[in-house]
Every structure is written in C-alpha cells, then in structure tokens.
Design an enzyme around this catalytic site. Structure first.
Site, mmCIF file in Angstrom:
data_model
loop_
_atom_site.group_PDB
_atom_site.id
_atom_site.type_symbol
_atom_site.label_atom_id
_atom_site.label_comp_id
_atom_site.label_asym_id
_atom_site.label_seq_id
_atom_site.Cartn_x
_atom_site.Cartn_y
_atom_site.Cartn_z
ATOM 1 N N GLU A 292 0.818 -1.227 0.000
ATOM 2 C CA GLU A 292 0.000 0.000 0.000
ATOM 3 C C GLU A 292 0.849 1.274 0.000
ATOM 4 O OE1 GLU A 292 -2.738 -0.454 3.250
ATOM 5 O OE2 GLU A 292 -4.049 -1.726 2.065
ATOM 6 N N GLU B 112 -6.076 -8.623 0.105
ATOM 7 C CA GLU B 112 -6.483 -8.589 1.518
ATOM 8 C C GLU B 112 -7.965 -8.262 1.585
ATOM 9 O OE1 GLU B 112 -4.343 -5.646 3.749
ATOM 10 O OE2 GLU B 112 -2.386 -6.372 3.112
#
Ligand code: GAL
Length: 680
Positions: free
Chosen positions: A170, A320
């Site tokens: 991220e 995720e």
C-alpha cells in the site's frame, strides 16, 4: 536514482490472458490468508497450516513486514526461518505469495540513515515504530530496498511453491525531504523542458508567480498554490511511486520464474498516484478491500473492483480483505453473518482470481490486535471461521468452471485521475466529490446493465456501445481526438458535468466546455453554477432535480438536440438546456450539465441502454441482487449474490444450470450466492 529516469522492465506478456496468473496447472482461483510465521513459535506452524488447509485455503502470503527478521543487521541476511516457513507451506500444499518488506524498514536502517525517513509537508521527519516512514525519493532507501528484494528473489525466485510477488505494501504517502524537492525539480525540468514553458502552462504572470528557474519552484501538495503546480505534484508522486515500485521489480524480474506475477497491493480510491500509470509495467493488479464501517454498499464496492480490473483490463487478486471487521475507523462494526462470504464472491464476480484474508491470527501486541482475524489469540477459531471455510470450499469447487473467464460488460466508464485531482484542487462546491459523483453515475449503469468496465481515457473503447465519462474535467487534444473517433465509429459517448474544462497542466482550455470536444458536440457550456439548493430539470426522461452543480448549455450547431432544460426556480438557469445530444458519424455524443438525482440518472441509463439494445442478463432483478457474468474459455458463468437480509425471487436465464449455491425454487436465500453455468 530518480524515479523519473528509471527505465522500467515491461510487464510479462500474459500466457493465459483470461486469468490473473500464468501458472495454468495451478488452481485458477486462489483462496487464502496473510500468514506471519515470524510472530509465532515454529512449533505452532504445522498446526496453523493444517487448520488453514482444513478451512479450504490453498494460498498464503508471507514476509511483507518481516525486514528486521530477514536482515537483522545491515548486510546480514537470515533467511533460514523463511526457508522453513515456505517449505512448511509447500508441504501442506499451499501456493505462496512473497511480499518485499519495504513498507517497514528496520530500526538499524533508519537510525543509521535518518535521511531515508519521510518528511511531512510541515517539515516533520517520521520516526521508528510505525510503517511507511521512508521517503519515496531517497536514493539510499532504494539501495536497501533493492537489495532485500534482490536477495529474496535470488533465494526464492524459482521456488516451486511461489506464484507471485508483492512489492511493498500500500504505497502512497509522499515525502517533502530535500531529496524529494530535488527530484521534483528534475521532474518539472523533464516535463516542461524550459522554465518559460512551465511559466506559460501555469500562467505564472498571475500574482507574480513567475519562476526564474526550476530549482525555485516549491514542493507543495496542499494550500493556496497554483492549480498547475498542485496537479503536477500529483504527476510527480505518480512518477516517483511508479519508479519506486519498478526499481524493485527491475532487480527481481531476471531472477524469478517468468510465470510468477509481480504486483503491488493498492487501496480503495487512493489518490496518492495514478493507478493506471503504476500498473503499466506490473503484471497484475491487486488490492485490499475493506468495508470500514461494516455496512457494505454493494454497488459502490463493485465500482472499487471494476476500477482495479481496469488498471490492467485483466483479472486481479484481492490481496487482503477483512474476516469480519477492521480496527482503523471510529466504530469498527463487524459485517453481518453471511456478508464476509458475499463480499468474497463479489470480488470474484468482478474479476478477482484470488481472495486472501487479512489475517490468520493477530499478533499478541502491536497496533492491530483488535482487527478481525480468523483465529483468536488462543489459536482457536473465531466465530467467522465456518463462514470463511464455506466460502473457500465453494471457490475451490468452482475453480474449474471459473478458469479463464473474465467479467463481461457492455458499458465502459472513464475514470481519470487527472480529472479527479483537478476537481479536488478546485471543487468550487465543497460537496462536489468527484469519486462520489463517479459512483453516483456508475450506480444506475451497473444496476441496469449488470456489467460495467472502468477504463482509462487512453484505453480502446470500440468494444463498448456506451461509454460514460462522468466528469472528464482534464482532457488532452489527443484524448479528445480518440473520443471523437470512437463516436464517429458508432459509439455513444455521454459526458457529465465539468467535462472538457482543463488541459493536463490544469489550465483552462481557451474554448468553453467541453473544450476540444465542443465542435463534435455542437454545443458548449455558457456558464457553470455551484448550487446550494436543488434546481428542477425537465426532459424526455421526465422531471428531475439537479443538486451541487448545474451548467447552462447552449447548442452551437443546427442539428444538436436539446433533450432537457432547467425549470424554475433556476434564476440564471431558467429554461436553459441541461442535456444536449448530437448524432455524429455512426455514433452520438451527449453532454449532461448537472448532477441529477438517482432516479433520473436511472431513467437516462435505461434509455441509453435501450437505444443501444443492451438487455440485462436477468431482467427486473430485485435491487438487492447483484447479477454478474464471467465469460471466456468457451464458458459463460452467471454469478448472483443476494446482498439483502430477505430471500428474493430470481429467474435465471433459460438454459442456465445451477452449478452451486443458495438458489432453490426460484428464490435466492438471504445473503445467498449462486453460480449458474450458462453454457457457451
Ligand atoms: C491494510 C494493510 C494490512 C493491514 C490491514 C488492516 O491496509 O495492508 O497490513 O494493516 O490494512 O485492515
């Protein structure tokens, strides 16, 4: 080395374009979890892996925060534990994704080299103890990041269990340290060539902003700055983050199995960089889907997935997702029973070839002990496990049917980071959120057509009879030319408010909106208005209300049709056109000048779809039912998800055969999921 001068290594050529991975012999759908063996005694690993297998998982993701374990001191590597962890995963039959750990630099690194730490816009340098505390432009940091990535790739690049690599985790926050400032100057020089060009494109005569040289241009992300500078800041962060990720990919690629993917996991509508640009040289897109408040809006979440699919126009990985709840919003409500399964299947129905939960078991301490996990701290299952196991088993059972299929769509929607940023930089109405506007436009088209592909402005459009650009604020001449060719070739382009206003330096086009598309439309915006109350609109679609934004339109060609006008009490807008449309070549261009209410947008969408003869897969489906199709490899699969709490009627298309799921006697169970084989 600077982001902008890195030559990226091109992404792999997909050998199986219908799938996310190139391992044809592996299960086409991966289901699994983030596993952190470094948090637990080795004696426990086998138990965990056995429990994961029993849950139906076939994939684990490892190592993406384990830098201090893999390189406990500068240049001293310890991979023995990871060798054993990967071997254990392999023994239990898992596919493995390895993450490079560069989102979490070890303390020895940042203590010895504080210049690698991120500096925020106020000049505060980050410290140790969190993550993402490095500077994206630090040459020294990149040396360390490359080295750990390279060591991992050398050691595991051809390991039989490994199917893919995730770079960092991220990425997003920029830095304002001196090296970033120097990189900014270099970036601007590369972009504009001469300072005169920059001055001209940013119109710096205004407020005496004129710059004598690139080195005197300040680095800013916010504040009362020139909109040209602020948009170029985003171009700079896009180039720098893309360069940062490619910097690792470049050293890894020659060392790893050519079938293994390289990706980076991204977030939501993260505005930190242009995601289309980031993915150009990555093999697949992957992302992390969280429903922070535990109250899913299925249409809005579907748009998230469609955006991610659009980065590569290829199936992606859901790297995720939450086993129930998150821990990072004020009230971390858990999803209701059944919704974790629903959300997983939604991802697959929009093109995910993998669903990985975060995480298996939460660490005994650290910032995320309250986050949803599959096991509790005692190593025993949390109540969510049976639902996740049901999901995993359903997915593995459907893998052969779903292999080589991709989501289908007849409607394309254009998302432009430049346009989003330009609007955010000068909203003019504080409530005009370009992402909300995009989703509000996506909603009726997705619900009515049951399939939308989100595309960049530079993608090929001819496969889509309808292309909708909700707020294409920034447009280049080349893009306008391609859109015009799409229209002339037979497509229907619907532009929404604020389109065609700016160029890619965030300067106004000299002609009024839609700028370089004005001649094609045979019309223009004579004036735009921010609204603090609603305004009536009347058209062939009935009556509507405009809120937040309305543009008075004006036809400039005799054959331009006025399809809707503003009604009282509009003041300046009274009687002015709100929707123009014109047939051009074999196609049509329409321009809608206002943010209309949902019901009116639905009527407009229905009308456009009817004109284009696009019929839904399942007519008159209840609004709680999400209908999607994946097709390819000689197969068509219908996926139906009931996102509601009540059973709903569903009549599948004739000839459809139930492959699996919660449909019986013409009814979808509450929170039910069903797959139908539609044949060829
Ligand atoms: C993601 C992140 C994970 C974990 C998760 C919790 O953003 O990649 O490492 O923190 O959030 O929701």
């Amino acid at each position: 080395m600077l982001a902008t001068i890195i030559t990226p290594l091109a992404a792999q050529v997909p050998q199986h374009p219908g799938r996310a991975t190139n391992f044809a012999e592996r299960p086409a759908i991966a289901v699994g979890v983030a596993w952190y063996p470094e948090h637990w005694p080795e004696a426990r690993w086998d138990t965990d892996l056995k429990m994961m297998r029993a849950a139906g998982f076939n994939t684990v993701r490892l190592a993406e925060f384990a830098w201090s374990r893999m390189e406990p001191a500068e240049g001293r590597f310890d991979f023995a534990w990871l060798d054993r962890a990967i071997a254990a995963a392999q023994r239990h039959g898992f596919m493995v994704v390895l993450g490079t750990p560069t989102a979490a630099p070890p303390a020895w690194l940042t203590q010895a080299y504080p210049d690698t730490l991120r500096v925020d816009e106020n000049g505060t340098r980050a410290g140790h103890g969190g993550r993402r505390h490095f500077s994206f432009a630090s040459a020294r940091y990149r040396v360390f990041a490359r080295r750990i990535a390279q060591e991992m790739a050398k050691r595991y690049g051809h390991h039989a269990a490994i199917v893919g690599w995730q770079i960092d985790n991220e990425v997003g926050p920029p830095s304002f340290d001196p090296e970033s400032v120097a990189a900014w100057h270099k970036f601007l020089k590369q972009r504009y060539g001469t300072i005169e060009t920059l001055n001209e494109r940013w119109a710096t005569q205004y407020w005496s902003q004129h710059y004598d040289d690139f080195d005197s241009v300040p680095l800013h992300a916010t504040g009362q700055q020139n909109p040209g500078l602020l948009l170029d800041f985003k171009h700079f962060t896009s180039a720098t983050w893309t360069g940062y990720v490619q910097d690792q990919a470049r050293v890894m690629r020659p060392l790893i199995d050519s079938r293994a993917f390289i990706t980076t996991n991204t977030m939501f509508w993260n505005s930190g960089f242009d995601h289309f640009q980031m993915h150009r040289d990555l093999d697949i897109a992957s992302w992390d889907n969280y429903i922070p408040d535990g109250r899913p809006d299925w249409v809005a979440n579907g748009a998230n997935h469609d955006l991610v699919r659009g980065y590569k126009r290829r199936n992606f990985w859901l790297m995720e997702t939450q086993p129930g709840r998150v821990d990072w919003v004020p009230v971390n409500r858990a999803l209701d029973p059944g919704q974790v399964r629903e959300m997983a299947w939604q991802a697959v129905s929009h093109g995910a070839d993998a669903v990985l939960y975060w995480q298996w078991r939460s660490a005994m301490n650290g910032q995320e002990t309250f986050h949803g996990a599959i096991l509790g701290q005692d190593g025993q299952p949390n109540p969510i496990l049976p639902e996740i196991a049901q999901t995993a088993k359903g997915m593995t059972a459907a893998a052969t049917l779903l292999a080589d299929t991709q989501p289908t769509a007849k409607v394309g929607m254009l998302f432009s980071y430049d346009s989003r940023w330009a609007i955010d930089i000068q909203r003019h109405n504080k409530d005009f959120d370009p992402v909300k506007s995009f989703v509000a436009t996506y909603r009726p088209f997705r619900v009515a057509s049951q399939g939308v592909h989100i595309l960049s402005v530079d993608d090929a459009l001819s496969a889509y009879p309808i292309v909708v650009a909700p707020n294409l604020n920034v447009i280049t001449q080349a893009q306008a030319d391609r859109l015009a060719a799409y229209v002339r070739g037979g497509g229907h382009l619907l532009l929404g408010p604020r389109s065609g206003m700016k160029d890619d330096a965030n300067a106004l086009w000299p002609q009024r909106q839609p700028g370089p598309l004005g001649d094609l439309l045979g019309g223009r915006v004579s004036q735009f208005y921010a609204l603090d109350e609603t305004v009536g609109v009347k058209g062939g679609f009935g009556t509507a209300t405009a809120s937040l934004w309305a543009e008075a339109l004006e036809p400039t060609a005799p054959d331009t049709q006025v399809l809707a006008t503003y009604s009282e009490p509009g003041g300046w807008l009274d009687g002015k056109p709100a929707l123009l449309s014109r047939a051009v070549g074999k196609g049509r261009i329409s321009y809608l000048g206002a943010w209309l209410d949902d019901a009116a947008m639905r009527r407009i969408a229905d009308d456009l779809l009817a004109q284009a003869k696009i019929a839904p897969l399942v007519p008159s489906a209840h609004p709680d039912l999400e209908i999607s199709e994946r097709a390819g490899g000689g197969k068509r699969v219908l996926i139906v998800i009931n996102h509601g709490k009540e059973p709903r009627p569903l009549t599948p298309p004739s000839g459809a055969r139930l492959a699996q799921g919660d449909w019986a006697n013409g009814t979808m169970a509450a929170h039910g999921v069903a797959l139908f084989n539609l044949g060829k």
